[in-house]
Write a protein that holds these residues in place. Structure first.
Motif, PDB file in Angstrom:
ATOM      1  N   PHE A  62       6.007  47.986 -85.798  1.00 44.79           N
ATOM      2  CA  PHE A  62       4.556  47.927 -85.967  1.00 44.79           C
ATOM      3  C   PHE A  62       3.851  47.522 -84.675  1.00 44.79           C
ATOM      4  N   ASN A  63       4.367  46.485 -84.013  1.00 44.86           N
ATOM      5  CA  ASN A  63       3.717  45.997 -82.802  1.00 44.86           C
ATOM      6  C   ASN A  63       3.780  47.020 -81.665  1.00 44.86           C
ATOM      7  N   ILE A  64       4.934  47.668 -81.517  1.00 39.19           N
ATOM      8  CA  ILE A  64       5.058  48.700 -80.486  1.00 39.19           C
ATOM      9  C   ILE A  64       4.144  49.878 -80.798  1.00 39.19           C
ATOM     10  N   MET A  65       4.117  50.271 -82.066  1.00 40.77           N
ATOM     11  CA  MET A  65       3.317  51.420 -82.465  1.00 40.77           C
ATOM     12  C   MET A  65       1.824  51.154 -82.283  1.00 40.77           C
ATOM     13  N   VAL A  66       1.398  49.936 -82.542  1.00 46.28           N
ATOM     14  CA  VAL A  66      -0.009  49.583 -82.346  1.00 46.28           C
ATOM     15  C   VAL A  66      -0.384  49.702 -80.870  1.00 46.28           C
ATOM     16  N   LEU A  67       0.489  49.201 -79.990  1.00 51.52           N
ATOM     17  CA  LEU A  67       0.236  49.340 -78.550  1.00 51.52           C
ATOM     18  C   LEU A  67       0.163  50.814 -78.150  1.00 51.52           C
ATOM     19  N   MET A  68       1.048  51.626 -78.729  1.00 52.02           N
ATOM     20  CA  MET A  68       1.023  53.059 -78.443  1.00 52.02           C
ATOM     21  C   MET A  68      -0.264  53.698 -78.949  1.00 52.02           C
ATOM     22  N   PRO A 107     -12.185  29.543 -79.406  1.00 57.32           N
ATOM     23  CA  PRO A 107     -11.686  30.763 -80.048  1.00 57.32           C
ATOM     24  C   PRO A 107     -12.085  32.039 -79.308  1.00 57.32           C
ATOM     25  N   VAL A 108     -13.259  32.020 -78.650  1.00 57.59           N
ATOM     26  CA  VAL A 108     -13.691  33.193 -77.899  1.00 57.59           C
ATOM     27  C   VAL A 108     -12.765  33.426 -76.708  1.00 57.59           C
ATOM     28  N   LYS A 109     -12.386  32.335 -76.033  1.00 58.15           N
ATOM     29  CA  LYS A 109     -11.463  32.451 -74.900  1.00 58.15           C
ATOM     30  C   LYS A 109     -10.112  32.983 -75.359  1.00 58.15           C
ATOM     31  N   LYS A 110      -9.670  32.531 -76.545  1.00 62.94           N
ATOM     32  CA  LYS A 110      -8.407  33.026 -77.094  1.00 62.94           C
ATOM     33  C   LYS A 110      -8.460  34.540 -77.283  1.00 62.94           C
ATOM     34  N   ARG A 111      -9.566  35.002 -77.885  1.00 72.78           N
ATOM     35  CA  ARG A 111      -9.713  36.441 -78.138  1.00 72.78           C
ATOM     36  C   ARG A 111      -9.758  37.229 -76.837  1.00 72.78           C
ATOM     37  N   PHE A 156      -4.830  41.031 -72.531  1.00 74.92           N
ATOM     38  CA  PHE A 156      -3.391  41.309 -72.403  1.00 74.92           C
ATOM     39  C   PHE A 156      -3.039  42.636 -73.066  1.00 74.92           C
ATOM     40  N   ILE A 157      -3.515  42.833 -74.290  1.00 77.37           N
ATOM     41  CA  ILE A 157      -3.194  44.046 -75.039  1.00 77.37           C
ATOM     42  C   ILE A 157      -3.747  45.280 -74.338  1.00 77.37           C
ATOM     43  N   ILE A 158      -4.987  45.175 -73.874  1.00 78.08           N
ATOM     44  CA  ILE A 158      -5.628  46.331 -73.251  1.00 78.08           C
ATOM     45  C   ILE A 158      -4.992  46.666 -71.903  1.00 78.08           C
ATOM     46  N   VAL A 159      -4.626  45.645 -71.135  1.00 79.16           N
ATOM     47  CA  VAL A 159      -3.953  45.896 -69.854  1.00 79.16           C
ATOM     48  C   VAL A 159      -2.611  46.599 -70.091  1.00 79.16           C
TER      49      VAL A 159
END
Length: 378
Positions: free
Chosen positions: A96-102, A306-310, A316-319
């Motif tokens: 699931f995690n790999i597929m979401v990144l894809m 919480p905003v900094k966390k997001r 990270f995800i987008i990079v």
């Protein structure tokens, strides 16, 4: 699982969720259909139908198990499926995690490719620009995009179906291409399983939406409705692309290229706007769901805001997704989706259509016997 009445609209809505999940921006680009079906001739049509059949049967058994056991998460669902080997649930988490990144990478790549084809911009510059837009929307405007994503998805679907109809009527040599023999059948069957496999990334969403369905009968109705919708849309897409294969060749956005060749300028504009918005909304909503899943991990426990966390998780995800998207949409769908699809065959499709069917049947028999005993005792 207690039987209760459920309205036809509720059944239809669950089927429509799977339809919307499948017919998103990745489907509308035509790249998925071109990669997995177009080169197979008439067996590609068969492959597309088999893929949708495998997908809806897998989703049905997942929904039935989820509702029978009153489960509350995909984690619990796969623990129940794999029991007594509960720890194997981690395999779905990995998939699931790999597929979401894809999926995010494919959305960014698709949007960048659209900008490149429409305006002639540099692809890599477009990837960076789209990534920045997605990051900003994820942090500040995700709620607006989530609200609009359904409407954009429906708009791209209606537009795509109009294009498919036009393309099939104006296409050439479709009969000769469809005349290919049985030589492609083994690959067609493998592609059907692979395509259905990576589409299983939507399973957590489908079982959650399907929680309103009380029994196997209603789950089956919802999924057969979805099968008809998905199979018709996918087959139309494949037929149109087959007839225009000589025009678009190996290009990243075959539907757009075919549309340009039809000289329907107004439709090119409408399709481009819908496609771009749909791809960006897919990237934003998927990233936002990923952020919600990981913003409370131990690594970030010292970040109180919480905003900094997001921002940290989103960035990270987008990079990572932007880095993957540099490979191009075709490679992401062919290799990224493909290998995830192979994994899903082993850990989702085959288990649900074998062990899952057995466990669901056993649970139903137990419930029937318990119901009879209660009736007799009364």
């Amino acid at each position: 699982m207690k039987a209760q009445k459920v309205g036809k609209m509720a059944i239809f809505s669950v089927g429509a969720v799977l339809f919307s999940a499948h017919a998103g921006g990745g489907f509308a680009t035509g790249n998925q259909a071109n990669t997995y079906y177009v080169g197979l001739g008439w067996t590609g049509i068969v492959s597309a139908i088999i893929a949708m059949l495998l997908l809806i049967l897998t989703m049905r058994e997942a929904m039935v198990m989820y509702n029978q056991k009153n489960l509350t998460s995909a984690k619990e669902l796969f623990e129940n499926l794999y029991h007594p080997f509960d720890k194997l649930e981690i395999l779905f988490e990995i998939f699931f995690n790999i597929m979401v990144l894809m999926a995010v990478a494919a959305a960014i790549s698709g949007a960048a490719s659209a900008l490149q084809q429409y305006f002639g911009f540099n692809y890599y510059a477009c990837v960076v620009a789209v990534g920045i837009v997605v990051l900003c929307l994820t942090i500040f405007g995700a709620s607006v995009v989530r609200m609009a994503s359904t409407y954009m998805g429906m708009a791209i679907l209606v537009t795509a179906i109009v294009i498919y109809g036009m393309g099939i009527m104006k296409g050439q040599n479709i009969g000769a291409i469809l005349a290919n023999g049985f030589m492609n059948m083994p690959k067609a069957i493998l592609n059907a399983f692979t395509y259905a496999g990576f589409q299983c990334v939507t399973l957590p969403t489908i079982v959650a939406c399907g929680a309103i369905l009380p029994d196997r009968k209603s789950c089956s109705k919802a999924m057969w409705i979805s099968f008809v919708m998905n199979a018709i849309a996918l087959v139309l897409s494949v037929l149109m692309l087959i007839s225009w294969k000589g025009v678009y060749g190996e290009i990243t956005l075959p539907t757009l290229t075919s549309l340009n060749a039809m000289n329907a300028n107004w439709m090119v504009v409408v399709y481009g706007i819908c496609l771009l918005l749909c791809l960006i909304s897919t990237a934003v909503t998927t990233t936002f769901g990923f952020v919600a899943r990981f913003e409370n991990i131990r690594v970030l426990k010292n970040v109180e805001n919480p905003v900094k966390k997001r921002i940290i998780v989103s960035a990270f995800i987008i990079v990572v997704s932007m880095t993957i998207s540099m490979a191009g949409l075709t490679n992401i769908i062919k290799y990224g989706y493909g290998y995830c699809g192979y994994l899903a065959i082993a850990i989702i499709i085959i288990p649900f259509l074998t062990v899952g069917v057995y466990k669901n049947y056993h649970t139903e028999n137990v419930e029937v016997k318990e119901g009879v005993e209660v009736y007799e005792n009364n």
